[in-house]
Design an enzyme around this catalytic site. Sequence first.
Site, mmCIF file in Angstrom:
data_model
loop_
_atom_site.group_PDB
_atom_site.id
_atom_site.type_symbol
_atom_site.label_atom_id
_atom_site.label_comp_id
_atom_site.label_asym_id
_atom_site.label_seq_id
_atom_site.Cartn_x
_atom_site.Cartn_y
_atom_site.Cartn_z
ATOM 1 N N ASN A 37 0.661 -1.145 0.050
ATOM 2 C CA ASN A 37 -0.022 0.211 -0.597
ATOM 3 C C ASN A 37 0.969 1.218 0.371
ATOM 4 O O ASN A 37 0.169 2.200 0.349
ATOM 5 C CB ASN A 37 -0.919 -0.191 1.445
ATOM 6 C CG ASN A 37 -2.610 -1.255 1.292
ATOM 7 O OD1 ASN A 37 -2.466 -1.773 0.165
ATOM 8 N ND2 ASN A 37 -1.779 -1.549 2.349
ATOM 9 N N HIS A 123 -14.387 -2.878 5.760
ATOM 10 C CA HIS A 123 -13.096 -3.072 6.111
ATOM 11 C C HIS A 123 -13.740 -4.609 7.336
ATOM 12 O O HIS A 123 -13.821 -3.876 8.313
ATOM 13 C CB HIS A 123 -11.815 -2.496 6.682
ATOM 14 C CG HIS A 123 -10.447 -3.379 7.132
ATOM 15 N ND1 HIS A 123 -10.028 -2.841 7.912
ATOM 16 C CD2 HIS A 123 -9.594 -3.818 5.909
ATOM 17 C CE1 HIS A 123 -9.202 -3.351 8.073
ATOM 18 N NE2 HIS A 123 -8.710 -4.037 7.147
ATOM 19 N N GLU A 166 -16.474 3.029 3.542
ATOM 20 C CA GLU A 166 -14.601 2.976 2.609
ATOM 21 C C GLU A 166 -15.096 4.201 1.714
ATOM 22 O O GLU A 166 -16.101 3.814 1.065
ATOM 23 C CB GLU A 166 -14.103 2.068 2.145
ATOM 24 C CG GLU A 166 -13.691 0.661 3.271
ATOM 25 C CD GLU A 166 -13.128 0.069 2.707
ATOM 26 O OE1 GLU A 166 -11.789 -0.213 2.186
ATOM 27 O OE2 GLU A 166 -13.373 -1.466 3.373
ATOM 28 N N SER A 170 -10.333 -1.385 -0.213
ATOM 29 C CA SER A 170 -9.552 -2.217 0.134
ATOM 30 C C SER A 170 -9.386 -3.419 -1.621
ATOM 31 O O SER A 170 -8.181 -3.385 -1.607
ATOM 32 C CB SER A 170 -8.933 -2.022 1.834
ATOM 33 O OG SER A 170 -9.713 -2.842 2.019
ATOM 34 N N ASP A 195 -13.806 5.518 5.587
ATOM 35 C CA ASP A 195 -12.618 5.369 6.228
ATOM 36 C C ASP A 195 -11.672 5.742 4.618
ATOM 37 O O ASP A 195 -12.089 5.168 3.917
ATOM 38 C CB ASP A 195 -12.885 4.121 6.358
ATOM 39 C CG ASP A 195 -11.486 3.632 6.977
ATOM 40 O OD1 ASP A 195 -10.185 3.716 6.058
ATOM 41 O OD2 ASP A 195 -11.344 1.970 7.027
ATOM 42 N N HIS A 198 -7.732 3.964 1.520
ATOM 43 C CA HIS A 198 -6.619 3.955 0.513
ATOM 44 C C HIS A 198 -6.728 5.290 -0.273
ATOM 45 O O HIS A 198 -5.931 4.743 -1.706
ATOM 46 C CB HIS A 198 -6.848 2.539 -0.214
ATOM 47 C CG HIS A 198 -7.214 1.377 0.501
ATOM 48 N ND1 HIS A 198 -6.347 0.566 0.586
ATOM 49 C CD2 HIS A 198 -7.738 1.116 2.088
ATOM 50 C CE1 HIS A 198 -5.844 -0.060 1.562
ATOM 51 N NE2 HIS A 198 -6.502 -0.459 2.325
ATOM 52 N N LYS A 229 -0.432 3.689 5.065
ATOM 53 C CA LYS A 229 -0.335 3.378 2.989
ATOM 54 C C LYS A 229 0.401 4.249 2.297
ATOM 55 O O LYS A 229 1.789 4.270 2.507
ATOM 56 C CB LYS A 229 -1.803 3.098 3.205
ATOM 57 C CG LYS A 229 -2.594 2.060 3.553
ATOM 58 C CD LYS A 229 -3.663 1.669 3.530
ATOM 59 C CE LYS A 229 -4.749 0.824 5.178
ATOM 60 N NZ LYS A 229 -3.885 -0.825 5.138
HETATM 61 C C1 LIG Z 1 -10.149 0.546 4.475
HETATM 62 C C2 LIG Z 1 -9.086 -0.240 6.033
HETATM 63 N N1 LIG Z 1 -9.487 0.427 7.024
HETATM 64 C C3 LIG Z 1 -8.695 0.300 8.424
HETATM 65 C C4 LIG Z 1 -7.242 -0.346 8.279
HETATM 66 C C5 LIG Z 1 -6.841 -0.834 9.194
HETATM 67 O O1 LIG Z 1 -5.837 0.287 8.676
HETATM 68 P P1 LIG Z 1 -4.344 -0.344 9.804
HETATM 69 O O2 LIG Z 1 -3.572 -0.981 8.639
HETATM 70 O O3 LIG Z 1 -3.436 0.860 9.551
HETATM 71 O O4 LIG Z 1 -4.773 -0.758 10.758
HETATM 72 C C6 LIG Z 1 -6.794 -1.272 6.704
HETATM 73 C C7 LIG Z 1 -5.289 -1.978 6.929
HETATM 74 O O5 LIG Z 1 -5.386 -2.836 6.914
HETATM 75 C C8 LIG Z 1 -7.932 -1.010 5.825
HETATM 76 O O6 LIG Z 1 -8.041 -1.113 4.317
#
Ligand SMILES: Cc1ncc(COP(=O)(O)O)c(C=O)c1O
Length: 380
Positions: A37, A123, A166, A170, A195, A198, A229
């Site tokens: 990422n 996620h 999101e 992702s 969220d 990405h 990321k």
């Molecule tokens: C959409 C989404 N939210 C949250 C996270 C979690 O973030 P982190 O990897 O910083 O814990 C991720 C990553 O894996 C993600 O893809």
Amino acid sequence: MSDFALERRVRKAIRELEADGLRRTLKPPSGIDLSSNDYLGLATHPFVKQKMAESVMKEGCGSTGSRLLRGNRESFTRVERRFAEFKGTEAALYFGSGYSANIGVLSTFIERNDLVFSDEHNHASIIDGIRLSRAKRTKFPHCDVDRVARLLREAPLDVQKFLVTESLFSMDGDFAPLAEYADLCRETGTSLIVDEAHAVGIYGNRGSGYVEHTGTHDGVFLTVNTAGKALGVAGAFVAGPDWAIDFLIQRSRSFIFSTAPPPPVAAALEASLDIIRDEPERRIQLLAKSRLLRRILGDSGLDIPSSGSQIIPVILGTNKRATQAAEELQHEGFDVRALRPPTVPAGTARLRVTVNVGLEESTLHRFATTLGKVCSTVCS
Ligand SMILES: Cc1ncc(COP(=O)(O)O)c(C=O)c1O
């Protein structure tokens, strides 16, 4: 239950995972990066490394306590102010990971009698945060505006409602219809939480994310912006109105009951924000390369969705096909990983190909040719 019985139970579960093609192993990076990422290449950028190293020498490695106690530092408050400015919000709060930011936000603001509407492809950290809130969750079909409209309009007026999504998904690499969601949330008195894991660093004129790109600031309550990321470091910023950020400091258990991150990550993140401000060409090139790879993969006969983002799913269906394809690509020198349930829905195991700005066009062409061959072998 004795430890022996526990070991038997665990070993049986692992055997079942193995039989279903779902056993995971930990592998270090190897080969050309088509899976990380680190979209803007900031994780190894000399300026980011230098700022982090200088801060290690000045501030040390560990924060020594939680933010509410001795773990707080001026570098955290400074980077939070910078991030809020970047995002165009009143305030921001830095968490140690995106996972803890999502569970912190969702379990703090959502109460048991509220209603939560959540995209079915959200996620795991969003799902877990909503679970912790103990509110009633309604999952809606992926990016289905009509269904969301019906659900929100039919929900009682006197109940606090949340819509959680999101912005750039992702695992699918597609975008949520944020403008439509923002309108619907305004109409129905729903709080919209987005969220931007990405999307932050890449989309919008200033690179602050898809909320900026869609001009939906006014319709969004809070955003969660991971910093591990495109920003190349670690952690996550929650951005929003100052009263909400203050409430997170008072109530968010994943913020309060955790040692503050190492202070040098804050210094590194300030450097990342400088680069994002000063080098817009990075994100422009990233998106041009992403469009190029999507086009040449499509030309080589693969069924590639048309969203244009830097995340390109190549859906192969079975777990076996996905793992076999990933292994063959790794063998050819391309670091591509297989994504299997529960990370993605059953029957949609895939390769999650990601583009980063450091990839040469000639590499993308070579990769597309190899991927085409690998996919026809595993699917035959
Ligand atoms: C959409 C989404 N939210 C949250 C996270 C979690 O973030 P982190 O990897 O910083 O814990 C991720 C990553 O894996 C993600 O893809």
